[in-house]
Design a protein around this motif. Structure first.
Motif, short mmCIF file in Angstrom:
data_model
loop_
_atom_site.label_atom_id
_atom_site.label_comp_id
_atom_site.label_asym_id
_atom_site.label_seq_id
_atom_site.Cartn_x
_atom_site.Cartn_y
_atom_site.Cartn_z
N ILE A 12 6.17 5.27 7.79
CA ILE A 12 6.36 4.00 7.06
C ILE A 12 5.78 4.23 5.68
O ILE A 12 4.58 4.48 5.53
CB ILE A 12 5.66 2.83 7.77
N ARG A 13 6.63 4.17 4.67
CA ARG A 13 6.21 4.53 3.31
C ARG A 13 5.78 3.31 2.52
O ARG A 13 6.50 2.31 2.45
CB ARG A 13 7.34 5.26 2.57
N THR A 14 4.59 3.42 1.96
CA THR A 14 4.07 2.42 1.02
C THR A 14 3.66 3.17 -0.23
O THR A 14 3.62 4.39 -0.26
CB THR A 14 2.87 1.68 1.60
N ARG A 15 3.33 2.42 -1.29
CA ARG A 15 2.88 3.10 -2.51
C ARG A 15 1.79 2.31 -3.20
O ARG A 15 1.72 1.09 -3.13
CB ARG A 15 4.05 3.36 -3.47
N PHE A 16 0.89 3.07 -3.83
CA PHE A 16 -0.10 2.49 -4.73
C PHE A 16 0.26 2.99 -6.12
O PHE A 16 0.35 4.19 -6.34
CB PHE A 16 -1.51 2.92 -4.34
N ALA A 17 0.48 2.05 -7.05
CA ALA A 17 1.06 2.43 -8.34
C ALA A 17 0.28 1.83 -9.51
O ALA A 17 0.71 0.86 -10.13
CB ALA A 17 2.52 1.97 -8.40
N PRO A 18 -0.87 2.41 -9.84
CA PRO A 18 -1.67 1.88 -10.97
C PRO A 18 -1.10 2.31 -12.32
O PRO A 18 -0.38 3.31 -12.42
CB PRO A 18 -3.04 2.52 -10.73
N SER A 19 -1.45 1.54 -13.34
CA SER A 19 -1.14 1.91 -14.73
C SER A 19 -2.40 2.49 -15.36
O SER A 19 -3.47 1.87 -15.28
CB SER A 19 -0.67 0.70 -15.53
N PRO A 20 -2.31 3.65 -16.00
CA PRO A 20 -3.50 4.30 -16.56
C PRO A 20 -3.90 3.72 -17.92
O PRO A 20 -3.80 4.37 -18.95
CB PRO A 20 -3.06 5.76 -16.67
N THR A 21 -4.37 2.48 -17.90
CA THR A 21 -4.84 1.82 -19.12
C THR A 21 -6.35 1.68 -19.14
O THR A 21 -6.91 1.03 -20.02
CB THR A 21 -4.19 0.44 -19.26
N HIS A 52 -5.01 -1.65 0.88
CA HIS A 52 -3.96 -2.49 1.47
C HIS A 52 -2.70 -1.67 1.74
O HIS A 52 -2.10 -1.75 2.81
CB HIS A 52 -3.66 -3.65 0.52
N ALA A 53 -2.30 -0.86 0.76
CA ALA A 53 -1.10 -0.04 0.91
C ALA A 53 -1.28 1.03 1.98
O ALA A 53 -0.41 1.25 2.82
CB ALA A 53 -0.73 0.60 -0.42
N GLN A 54 -2.43 1.69 1.96
CA GLN A 54 -2.66 2.76 2.92
C GLN A 54 -2.72 2.23 4.35
O GLN A 54 -2.22 2.87 5.28
CB GLN A 54 -3.94 3.51 2.58
N ASP A 55 -3.30 1.05 4.54
CA ASP A 55 -3.40 0.47 5.87
C ASP A 55 -2.03 0.18 6.47
O ASP A 55 -1.86 0.20 7.71
CB ASP A 55 -4.21 -0.83 5.83
N LEU A 56 -1.05 -0.11 5.64
CA LEU A 56 0.29 -0.44 6.13
C LEU A 56 1.20 0.77 6.27
O LEU A 56 2.30 0.67 6.80
CB LEU A 56 0.95 -1.47 5.19
N SER A 57 0.75 1.92 5.78
CA SER A 57 1.55 3.14 5.89
C SER A 57 1.36 3.78 7.27
O SER A 57 0.41 3.46 7.98
CB SER A 57 1.17 4.13 4.80
N ARG A 58 2.29 4.67 7.61
CA ARG A 58 2.19 5.39 8.87
C ARG A 58 2.65 6.83 8.67
O ARG A 58 3.61 7.09 7.95
CB ARG A 58 3.06 4.74 9.96
N ASN A 59 1.96 7.76 9.33
CA ASN A 59 2.40 9.15 9.41
C ASN A 59 2.64 9.79 8.04
O ASN A 59 3.71 10.31 7.75
CB ASN A 59 3.66 9.27 10.26
N GLY A 60 1.64 9.71 7.18
CA GLY A 60 1.74 10.35 5.87
C GLY A 60 2.61 9.63 4.88
O GLY A 60 3.04 10.23 3.88
N GLY A 61 2.86 8.34 5.12
CA GLY A 61 3.77 7.60 4.25
C GLY A 61 3.13 6.95 3.05
O GLY A 61 3.80 6.22 2.31
N PHE A 62 1.83 7.15 2.83
CA PHE A 62 1.15 6.56 1.67
C PHE A 62 1.43 7.44 0.44
O PHE A 62 1.17 8.63 0.44
CB PHE A 62 -0.35 6.47 1.92
N ILE A 63 1.96 6.81 -0.63
CA ILE A 63 2.37 7.54 -1.83
C ILE A 63 1.65 6.96 -3.05
O ILE A 63 1.52 5.74 -3.18
CB ILE A 63 3.90 7.43 -2.03
N ILE A 64 1.19 7.85 -3.93
CA ILE A 64 0.60 7.44 -5.20
C ILE A 64 1.62 7.63 -6.31
O ILE A 64 2.29 8.66 -6.38
CB ILE A 64 -0.67 8.26 -5.51
N ARG A 65 1.76 6.62 -7.16
CA ARG A 65 2.66 6.69 -8.31
C ARG A 65 1.91 6.20 -9.55
O ARG A 65 1.15 5.24 -9.47
CB ARG A 65 3.89 5.79 -8.06
N ILE A 66 2.12 6.85 -10.66
CA ILE A 66 1.48 6.44 -11.91
C ILE A 66 2.51 5.75 -12.79
O ILE A 66 3.52 6.34 -13.18
CB ILE A 66 0.90 7.66 -12.66
N GLU A 67 2.26 4.47 -13.09
CA GLU A 67 3.22 3.68 -13.88
C GLU A 67 2.73 3.66 -15.34
O GLU A 67 1.95 2.80 -15.74
CB GLU A 67 3.34 2.28 -13.29
#
Length: 278
Positions: A4-13, A26-41
């Motif tokens: 189950i893929r979720t993402r955490f997507a902060p802005s580097p300001t 919050h995002a990691q808790d809802l992910s499953r089986n390596g589905g937590f993804i980090i994205r930089i906006e």
């Protein structure tokens, strides 16, 4: 088992702060089986810096957050976003706009559900020179004529939400400064990264109608959504780095461990949820 893929997507300001950690947990808790993804906006070329990007990633690694896929930086994908804009332009759904913020503030009479001003449509039916930077606006009437104006989505608590997206007016999808807008980029990224549950703060709840419209127009699949309560300052404003939210680096320098910072974030989220329910 299927991830189950979720993402955490902060802005580097700025540096990572407790509000960020709440969203990441919050995002990691809802992910499953390596589905937590980090994205930089980082499409905001003026406020986002490589130094803050490096610091954000380092702090996330220190806290134990690892991305199940290579970290995607939006600044490396402007070509993809421009392709999306071109597809909408070819369908006659975008028009150029030269109005300044002051022009809009002077003539706008309505507010959108997210509190922003509804564009009065000044440039919709007039010739606009495109030999200088322009913003590209979605012709909301044309878009909703194609797919309807009632947007639906599912929250993970089972709540089915319905909103009239036409209340936002002709939103900007191609900004004059960066060339692209948050709404377009986040919708495209969630699609190409196969995000199953979009997790983010309650302040973006109403904007979900815009993202659902773009998903339909671009032929993207529909994720579920999980909007968490926000950490609030004593004066009732959303807590942010600009409002003095303590940075992770500061907590680390005070001797806090990663597990203690994460525990503080969980406690803060529980308090915020309780406060939102009262």
């Amino acid at each position: 088992m299927t991830p189950i893929r979720t993402r955490f997507a902060p802005s580097p300001t700025g540096f990572l702060h407790l509000g960020h950690v709440v969203s990441a947990v919050h995002a990691q808790d809802l992910s499953r089986n390596g589905g937590f993804i980090i994205r930089i906006e980082d499409i905001d070329k003026q406020r986002c810096t490589p130094a803050f990007t490096t610091a954000l990633i380092a702090d996330l690694m220190w806290l134990g957050f690892t991305s199940g896929h290579p970290i995607r930086q939006q600044s490396s994908h402007f070509g993809e976003y421009e392709t999306c804009l071109e597809l909408l332009r070819q369908r006659g759904l975008l028009y150029p706009c030269t109005c300044s913020r002051q022009d809009i503030a002077t003539h706008a009479r309505l507010k959108a559900p997210d509190g922003s001003l509804v564009y009065p449509g000044t440039c919709r039916h007039r010739p606009v020179p495109t030999d200088r930077p322009v913003a590209w606006r979605l012709n909301m009437a044309a878009a909703t004529a194609e797919v309807g104006s009632r947007m639906h989505w599912q929250e993970i608590d089972g709540n089915r939400v319905e909103r009239d997206v036409s209340n936002f007016g002709d939103i900007v999808l191609g900004r004059r400064d960066s060339g692209v807008s948050y709404h377009l980029c986040v919708t495209h990224d969630d699609h190409v990264q196969d995000i199953d549950i979009v997790t983010r703060g309650r302040d973006l709840f109403e904007a979900t109608a815009i993202h659902r419209l773009l998903q339909i127009l671009l032929g993207y699949r529909k994720p579920r959504y999980a909007h968490h309560a926000l950490l609030m300052a004593p004066d009732g404003r959303k807590l942010s780095k600009r409002d003095g939210s303590e940075s992770v680096r500061s907590m680390k320098s005070r001797g806090m461990t990663p597990s203690e910072v994460r525990a503080a974030a969980r406690s803060a989220l529980i308090r915020a949820d309780r406060s939102a329910d009262t």
